[in-house]
Design a protein around this motif. Structure first.
Motif, PDB file in Angstrom:
ATOM      1  N   MET A   1       0.835  -1.193   0.000  1.00 27.43           N
ATOM      2  CA  MET A   1       0.000   0.000   0.000  1.00 27.43           C
ATOM      3  C   MET A   1       0.872   1.246   0.000  1.00 27.43           C
ATOM      4  N   ILE A   2       0.369   2.280  -0.617  1.00 30.13           N
ATOM      5  CA  ILE A   2       1.073   3.557  -0.705  1.00 30.13           C
ATOM      6  C   ILE A   2       0.278   4.604   0.065  1.00 30.13           C
ATOM      7  N   LYS A   3       0.999   5.367   0.894  1.00 29.46           N
ATOM      8  CA  LYS A   3       0.351   6.461   1.609  1.00 29.46           C
ATOM      9  C   LYS A   3       0.381   7.692   0.714  1.00 29.46           C
ATOM     10  N   LYS A   4      -0.771   8.335   0.535  1.00 23.68           N
ATOM     11  CA  LYS A   4      -0.887   9.529  -0.287  1.00 23.68           C
ATOM     12  C   LYS A   4      -1.413  10.679   0.547  1.00 23.68           C
ATOM     13  N   ALA A   5      -1.228  11.893   0.032  1.00 20.98           N
ATOM     14  CA  ALA A   5      -1.729  13.086   0.714  1.00 20.98           C
ATOM     15  C   ALA A   5      -2.153  14.108  -0.325  1.00 20.98           C
ATOM     16  N   LYS A   6      -3.128  14.922   0.040  1.00 21.07           N
ATOM     17  CA  LYS A   6      -3.584  16.000  -0.830  1.00 21.07           C
ATOM     18  C   LYS A   6      -4.026  17.156   0.052  1.00 21.07           C
ATOM     19  N   ILE A   7      -3.728  18.361  -0.412  1.00 21.62           N
ATOM     20  CA  ILE A   7      -4.190  19.567   0.278  1.00 21.62           C
ATOM     21  C   ILE A   7      -5.376  20.120  -0.492  1.00 21.62           C
ATOM     22  N   LEU A   8      -6.490  20.270   0.192  1.00 18.02           N
ATOM     23  CA  LEU A   8      -7.673  20.910  -0.396  1.00 18.02           C
ATOM     24  C   LEU A   8      -7.760  22.305   0.205  1.00 18.02           C
ATOM     25  N   GLU A   9      -7.473  23.317  -0.611  1.00 24.21           N
ATOM     26  CA  GLU A   9      -7.458  24.702  -0.130  1.00 24.21           C
ATOM     27  C   GLU A   9      -8.790  25.387  -0.365  1.00 24.21           C
ATOM     28  N   THR A  10      -9.108  26.284   0.529  1.00 21.23           N
ATOM     29  CA  THR A  10     -10.335  27.105   0.463  1.00 21.23           C
ATOM     30  C   THR A  10     -11.523  26.289  -0.054  1.00 21.23           C
ATOM     31  N   THR A  11     -11.810  25.242   0.647  1.00 20.67           N
ATOM     32  CA  THR A  11     -12.868  24.332   0.221  1.00 20.67           C
ATOM     33  C   THR A  11     -13.928  24.188   1.299  1.00 20.67           C
ATOM     34  N   LEU A  12     -15.065  23.704   0.913  1.00 21.65           N
ATOM     35  CA  LEU A  12     -16.161  23.469   1.840  1.00 21.65           C
ATOM     36  C   LEU A  12     -16.105  22.045   2.370  1.00 21.65           C
ATOM     37  N   VAL A  13     -16.743  21.814   3.504  1.00 21.54           N
ATOM     38  CA  VAL A  13     -16.778  20.484   4.104  1.00 21.54           C
ATOM     39  C   VAL A  13     -17.398  19.474   3.139  1.00 21.54           C
ATOM     40  N   ASN A  14     -18.395  19.891   2.364  1.00 17.25           N
ATOM     41  CA  ASN A  14     -19.024  18.981   1.403  1.00 17.25           C
ATOM     42  C   ASN A  14     -18.027  18.497   0.355  1.00 17.25           C
ATOM     43  N   THR A  15     -17.120  19.370  -0.067  1.00 19.91           N
ATOM     44  CA  THR A  15     -16.093  18.992  -1.029  1.00 19.91           C
ATOM     45  C   THR A  15     -15.156  17.962  -0.420  1.00 19.91           C
ATOM     46  N   VAL A  16     -14.790  18.156   0.835  1.00 24.58           N
ATOM     47  CA  VAL A  16     -13.939  17.185   1.534  1.00 24.58           C
ATOM     48  C   VAL A  16     -14.665  15.846   1.615  1.00 24.58           C
ATOM     49  N   ASN A  17     -15.932  15.871   1.983  1.00 24.65           N
ATOM     50  CA  ASN A  17     -16.710  14.636   2.084  1.00 24.65           C
ATOM     51  C   ASN A  17     -16.751  13.895   0.758  1.00 24.65           C
ATOM     52  N   GLU A  18     -16.930  14.604  -0.342  1.00 24.22           N
ATOM     53  CA  GLU A  18     -16.949  13.977  -1.662  1.00 24.22           C
ATOM     54  C   GLU A  18     -15.585  13.383  -2.008  1.00 24.22           C
ATOM     55  N   PHE A  19     -14.511  14.092  -1.656  1.00 21.82           N
ATOM     56  CA  PHE A  19     -13.163  13.637  -1.974  1.00 21.82           C
ATOM     57  C   PHE A  19     -12.815  12.343  -1.246  1.00 21.82           C
ATOM     58  N   VAL A  20     -13.249  12.197   0.003  1.00 31.03           N
ATOM     59  CA  VAL A  20     -12.842  11.044   0.807  1.00 31.03           C
ATOM     60  C   VAL A  20     -13.668   9.782   0.549  1.00 31.03           C
ATOM     61  N   LYS A  21     -14.758   9.904  -0.180  1.00 30.30           N
ATOM     62  CA  LYS A  21     -15.603   8.733  -0.445  1.00 30.30           C
ATOM     63  C   LYS A  21     -14.801   7.630  -1.125  1.00 30.30           C
TER      64      LYS A  21
END
Length: 59
Positions: A1-21
């Motif tokens: 497995m590979i650990k990944k990371a992403k920065i979501l700037e100036t975003t709404l909680v709904n956008t974060v929720n969609e990204f993590v699905k």
């Protein structure tokens, strides 16, 4: 497995929720920024989120 990371700037909680699905999330860290008005600190706000997850795919 590979650990990944992403920065979501100036975003709404709904956008974060969609990204993590569907992702194997390890951690979500908010980046806190101080708010100032007329030189006085008036509070804090979340300016971005750092999302860490595990991915089985090797790219």
């Amino acid at each position: 497995m590979i650990k990944k990371a992403k920065i979501l700037e100036t975003t709404l909680v709904n956008t974060v929720n969609e990204f993590v699905k569907g992702k194997n999330i390890e951690k979500i860290e908010p980046i806190i920024k101080a708010n100032f008005y007329n030189g006085k600190r008036i509070g804090d706000t979340i300016s971005a989120y750092i999302i860490y997850w595990w991915d089985e795919k090797i790219e």
